[in-house]
Design a protein around this motif. Structure first.
Motif, PDB file in Angstrom:
ATOM      1  N   SER A 143    -103.396 -31.783  46.149  1.00  0.00           N
ATOM      2  CA  SER A 143    -104.230 -30.691  45.644  1.00  0.00           C
ATOM      3  C   SER A 143    -105.044 -30.011  46.732  1.00  0.00           C
ATOM      4  O   SER A 143    -105.456 -28.863  46.582  1.00  0.00           O
ATOM      5  CB  SER A 143    -105.164 -31.215  44.550  1.00  0.00           C
ATOM      6  N   SER A 144    -105.317 -30.702  47.854  1.00  0.00           N
ATOM      7  CA  SER A 144    -106.104 -30.112  48.942  1.00  0.00           C
ATOM      8  C   SER A 144    -105.236 -29.634  50.096  1.00  0.00           C
ATOM      9  O   SER A 144    -105.760 -29.289  51.162  1.00  0.00           O
ATOM     10  CB  SER A 144    -107.122 -31.134  49.457  1.00  0.00           C
ATOM     11  N   LEU A 145    -103.939 -29.632  49.898  1.00  0.00           N
ATOM     12  CA  LEU A 145    -103.027 -29.303  50.996  1.00  0.00           C
ATOM     13  C   LEU A 145    -103.217 -27.862  51.462  1.00  0.00           C
ATOM     14  O   LEU A 145    -103.298 -26.945  50.653  1.00  0.00           O
ATOM     15  CB  LEU A 145    -101.578 -29.516  50.544  1.00  0.00           C
ATOM     16  N   LYS A 146    -103.276 -27.687  52.771  1.00  0.00           N
ATOM     17  CA  LYS A 146    -103.428 -26.352  53.358  1.00  0.00           C
ATOM     18  C   LYS A 146    -102.162 -25.856  54.052  1.00  0.00           C
ATOM     19  O   LYS A 146    -102.012 -24.658  54.279  1.00  0.00           O
ATOM     20  CB  LYS A 146    -104.581 -26.351  54.358  1.00  0.00           C
ATOM     21  N   ALA A 147    -101.265 -26.792  54.421  1.00  0.00           N
ATOM     22  CA  ALA A 147    -100.030 -26.382  55.100  1.00  0.00           C
ATOM     23  C   ALA A 147     -98.904 -27.329  54.711  1.00  0.00           C
ATOM     24  O   ALA A 147     -99.063 -28.554  54.744  1.00  0.00           O
ATOM     25  CB  ALA A 147    -100.209 -26.393  56.618  1.00  0.00           C
ATOM     26  N   LEU A 165     -87.752 -31.080  46.692  1.00  0.00           N
ATOM     27  CA  LEU A 165     -88.589 -30.132  47.428  1.00  0.00           C
ATOM     28  C   LEU A 165     -89.390 -29.256  46.474  1.00  0.00           C
ATOM     29  O   LEU A 165     -90.588 -29.011  46.692  1.00  0.00           O
ATOM     30  CB  LEU A 165     -87.720 -29.268  48.345  1.00  0.00           C
ATOM     31  N   GLU A 166     -88.740 -28.780  45.432  1.00  0.00           N
ATOM     32  CA  GLU A 166     -89.433 -27.907  44.485  1.00  0.00           C
ATOM     33  C   GLU A 166     -90.569 -28.646  43.786  1.00  0.00           C
ATOM     34  O   GLU A 166     -91.651 -28.089  43.590  1.00  0.00           O
ATOM     35  CB  GLU A 166     -88.431 -27.355  43.479  1.00  0.00           C
ATOM     36  N   GLN A 167     -90.339 -29.910  43.419  1.00  0.00           N
ATOM     37  CA  GLN A 167     -91.397 -30.672  42.746  1.00  0.00           C
ATOM     38  C   GLN A 167     -92.584 -30.898  43.685  1.00  0.00           C
ATOM     39  O   GLN A 167     -93.742 -30.796  43.280  1.00  0.00           O
ATOM     40  CB  GLN A 167     -90.855 -32.018  42.262  1.00  0.00           C
ATOM     41  N   LEU A 168     -92.294 -31.170  44.964  1.00  0.00           N
ATOM     42  CA  LEU A 168     -93.375 -31.384  45.926  1.00  0.00           C
ATOM     43  C   LEU A 168     -94.163 -30.095  46.156  1.00  0.00           C
ATOM     44  O   LEU A 168     -95.404 -30.090  46.163  1.00  0.00           O
ATOM     45  CB  LEU A 168     -92.809 -31.910  47.248  1.00  0.00           C
ATOM     46  N   LEU A 169     -93.458 -28.985  46.353  1.00  0.00           N
ATOM     47  CA  LEU A 169     -94.143 -27.722  46.612  1.00  0.00           C
ATOM     48  C   LEU A 169     -94.911 -27.240  45.381  1.00  0.00           C
ATOM     49  O   LEU A 169     -95.988 -26.647  45.503  1.00  0.00           O
ATOM     50  CB  LEU A 169     -93.141 -26.662  47.068  1.00  0.00           C
ATOM     51  N   ASP A 170     -94.389 -27.501  44.191  1.00  0.00           N
ATOM     52  CA  ASP A 170     -95.088 -27.092  42.974  1.00  0.00           C
ATOM     53  C   ASP A 170     -96.400 -27.856  42.788  1.00  0.00           C
ATOM     54  O   ASP A 170     -97.303 -27.390  42.074  1.00  0.00           O
ATOM     55  CB  ASP A 170     -94.194 -27.314  41.748  1.00  0.00           C
ATOM     56  N   ALA A 171     -96.511 -29.037  43.413  1.00  0.00           N
ATOM     57  CA  ALA A 171     -97.721 -29.852  43.271  1.00  0.00           C
ATOM     58  C   ALA A 171     -98.802 -29.494  44.279  1.00  0.00           C
ATOM     59  O   ALA A 171     -99.891 -30.066  44.250  1.00  0.00           O
ATOM     60  CB  ALA A 171     -97.369 -31.342  43.417  1.00  0.00           C
ATOM     61  N   THR A 172     -98.519 -28.528  45.147  1.00  0.00           N
ATOM     62  CA  THR A 172     -99.488 -28.163  46.175  1.00  0.00           C
ATOM     63  C   THR A 172    -100.340 -26.986  45.716  1.00  0.00           C
ATOM     64  O   THR A 172    -100.006 -26.292  44.746  1.00  0.00           O
ATOM     65  CB  THR A 172     -98.771 -27.785  47.487  1.00  0.00           C
ATOM     66  N   ALA A 173    -101.403 -26.770  46.447  1.00  0.00           N
ATOM     67  CA  ALA A 173    -102.291 -25.643  46.133  1.00  0.00           C
ATOM     68  C   ALA A 173    -101.566 -24.328  46.375  1.00  0.00           C
ATOM     69  O   ALA A 173    -100.790 -24.193  47.330  1.00  0.00           O
ATOM     70  CB  ALA A 173    -103.548 -25.730  46.993  1.00  0.00           C
ATOM     71  N   ALA A 174    -101.825 -23.344  45.522  1.00  0.00           N
ATOM     72  CA  ALA A 174    -101.119 -22.064  45.610  1.00  0.00           C
ATOM     73  C   ALA A 174    -101.411 -21.323  46.899  1.00  0.00           C
ATOM     74  O   ALA A 174    -100.580 -20.564  47.403  1.00  0.00           O
ATOM     75  CB  ALA A 174    -101.481 -21.199  44.405  1.00  0.00           C
ATOM     76  N   GLU A 175    -102.609 -21.530  47.481  1.00  0.00           N
ATOM     77  CA  GLU A 175    -102.995 -20.779  48.680  1.00  0.00           C
ATOM     78  C   GLU A 175    -102.549 -21.447  49.978  1.00  0.00           C
ATOM     79  O   GLU A 175    -102.929 -21.013  51.061  1.00  0.00           O
ATOM     80  CB  GLU A 175    -104.518 -20.571  48.709  1.00  0.00           C
ATOM     81  N   ARG A 176    -101.785 -22.504  49.877  1.00  0.00           N
ATOM     82  CA  ARG A 176    -101.341 -23.204  51.097  1.00  0.00           C
ATOM     83  C   ARG A 176    -100.391 -22.314  51.899  1.00  0.00           C
ATOM     84  O   ARG A 176     -99.733 -21.403  51.358  1.00  0.00           O
ATOM     85  CB  ARG A 176    -100.602 -24.495  50.727  1.00  0.00           C
TER      86      ARG A 176
END
Length: 577
Positions: A143-147, A165-176
């Motif tokens: 949730s705090s991922l920036k990159a 990959l899609e599941q991992l990227l979907d779990a990240t912050a939108a602004e990363r």
């Protein structure tokens, strides 16, 4: 000069590693127009991509020039293989001195990885499957991922990791930020970038010559039965500090590795059947010099960086130009020179020529080093080695004096040379390749008074040779060597003589095996009414015992064609990893 705007800790780490300038891809990702943007980067293997994305995400990790306390990860790096993920972790560990880097890969202790994630981290590096497992178990909080960095993205999609990959990227912050690195940019990569990136800057440092400027490509055309001998002679001729040999299957890795060890080579094996601990031990043996040869499947084509690796041998042909590129890219890295050699069975030369032309790779066709070539190279290496200065202690000098009491200096020198030679694996005597097929007088054989001719659509221009045609005819026609008469090789076609009593069986077998033949020869065998043109004109030419006599003449009586299917050959299906 290093860019002045790099964070001080990174500039100091680079300087400590001997960096005075950045590679093209590294300079591109830290250019002013790339700062803070999503990046879609294509760069060749060995161009410094790991350091490049390490530099690219620096702005997201540093706060006021320093790293914050470790907590939920700020950066995530996803790699296709365990070896690549472990290598990336090592690189980021020295680049981000003081940062906490957690590695999550299959085959390692998952509970230890979860504990490291709970204790807090700055960067997480892992493979898609293991990262997804930690995510689903709640151990990985993005949730705090920036990159987010996808390294070798084309390979991950090719390996079937798109859903992960899609599941991992979907779990990240939108602004990363999303940094996508790939040697090539096929349509699936572009589609993935379009979905998960915003206004991405596209960077390419791959030149028109995809053959790598620092890699010299060579190719050797050999009889399928001589492939293993050719590999032995290549290793002995080049005497590379470290060499990597690529096979298509685990079974062939196991066979070739055992054969090389038996001959006296210090070799290790890498394939999908080895545990992570076995792989780590093999790589460490290569790094510290206990082993000099690595026999591997394509699982090792990415993610392994051995500084002394100067020779890559494609024992079995890669399935396509991309695999060739990634295999060969294990050498010629970071400005160092390397050699990549394709061992090409005679029937595959046309296919290899087409693949190399389509990939715009310049290759030099050479003969296999002979035993005499190797002995000549050994003499030069031996003289160079003995001329190098060495430090001798008192015990060395005392033992030398004792030898001189009973032997002359000439005898001692000769004994030293003999001992050094005895420590080297013996070269193999190759069957001599003749530019013109051998001919000899006809010898009558019972059963060949009444024969039928069959035509093969391959000739001298395609490197046709009785040494590999004979096993192929036996395999395709379900006949023995004694049931084959003359083999007449012309410029573009070859004629084979079969006794009339066996002709119907031969024709039926050829038709059946032609439909399912998996040796990729592409050779068709059909009845030839009227037989071959007269000798000396048209398609006539070399012959294996014209008139039905004897066997093909061999340059070396000790090397015989294989009776069955060659062990090393290209395969149409994707090999097991």
């Amino acid at each position: 000069m290093l860019p002045e705007h790099l964070p001080t800790p990174l500039a100091e780490a680079l300087a400590a590693r001997g960096y005075d300038t950045l590679t093209p891809v590294q300079a591109s990702v830290v250019a002013p127009e790339a700062i803070g943007r999503d990046l879609l980067v294509s760069a060749q293997t060995g161009s410094g991509k790991t350091v490049a994305f390490g530099l690219a995400m620096a702005g997201e990790l540093f706060e006021g020039g320093t790293l914050p306390p470790p907590a939920r990860p700020l950066a995530l790096v996803i790699a296709p293989t365990r070896e690549l993920a472990l290598q990336v972790s090592r690189e980021l560990a020295w680049l981000y001195a003081g940062a906490r880097v957690a590695t999550c890969v299959g085959g390692m202790d998952a509970s230890r990885e979860r504990r490291a994630l709970r204790e807090g981290t700055h960067i997480v590096v892992g493979t898609p499957g293991r990262l997804r497992d930690h995510l689903e178990r709640g151990a990985l909080d993005l949730s705090s991922l920036k990159a987010a960095v996808l390294d070798e993205a084309d390979e991950m999609l090719d390996m079937g990791f798109r859903e992960d990959l899609e599941q991992l990227l979907d779990a990240t912050a939108a602004e990363r930020r999303t940094l996508l690195f790939s040697a090539t940019l096929p349509r699936p990569i572009v589609a993935l970038a379009r979905t998960y990136q915003r206004d991405a800057l596209r960077i390419s440092t791959v030149g028109e010559d995809r053959g790598h400027g620092d890699i010299e490509y060579q190719a050797l055309a050999v009889s399928p039965s001589d492939i293993e001998h050719a590999v032995v002679n290549l290793l002995r001729f080049h005497e590379a500090e470290t060499a990597m040999l690529f096979c298509a299957t685990r079974d062939n890795v196991r066979h070739l590795h055992a054969s090389l060890v038996e001959r006296g080579f210090a070799a290790v094996a890498l394939s999908g059947e080895h545990s992570q601990n076995e792989r780590n031990q093999a790589l460490q043996a290569l790094r510290d010099g206990r082993a000099r040869v690595c026999v591997a499947t394509d699982v090792a084509a990415r993610g392994i960086d051995l500084p002394g690796l100067s020779l890559v041998v494609h024992v079995e042909l890669p399935r396509d130009a991309e695999t060739l590129q990634h295999r060969s890219g294990r050498t010629g890295r970071a400005g160092r020179k390397g050699t990549a050699i394709l061992v090409v069975p005679y029937p595959k030369r046309r296919r290899v020529d087409m693949m190399l032309r389509s990939a715009r790779i310049a290759v030099e066709w050479r003969p296999v080093p002979s035993a005499e070539d190797i002995r000549t190279a050994d003499r030069e290496r031996l003289l160079t080695r003995l001329a190098e200065p060495v430090e001798l202690d008192d015990e060395d000098r005392a033992l030398g004096n004792r030898l001189l009491e009973s032997k002359s200096p000439e005898e001692v020198a000769a004994m030293l040379v003999r001992a050094l030679r005895a420590s080297m694996p013996a070269p193999e005597e190759m069957a001599e390749a003749s530019s013109e097929p051998q001919r000899r007088e006809s010898v009558h054989r019972p059963g060949f008074d009444d024969t039928v001719w069959f035509r093969m659509d391959i000739g001298r221009r395609h490197n046709a040779d009785p040494r590999w045609l004979l096993p192929l005819i036996c395999r395709r026609g379900h006949v023995t060597r004694d049931e084959i008469g003359a083999i007449r090789i012309g410029p573009v076609e070859t004629f084979v003589q079969i006794p009339r009593a066996a002709a119907a069986k031969f024709a039926a077998a050829v038709q059946r095996t032609g439909a399912v033949d998996n040796d990729e020869s592409g050779i068709t065998i059909t009845p030839a009414e009227g037989g071959p043109p007269p000798q000396g004109g048209g398609a006539g030419g070399g012959s294996r015992s014209p008139g039905g006599g004897g066997r093909p003449r061999m340059g070396n009586a000790g090397v015989r064609p294989m009776q069955g299917k060659p062990r090393y050959q290209a395969r149409p299906t994707r090999p097991k990893r």
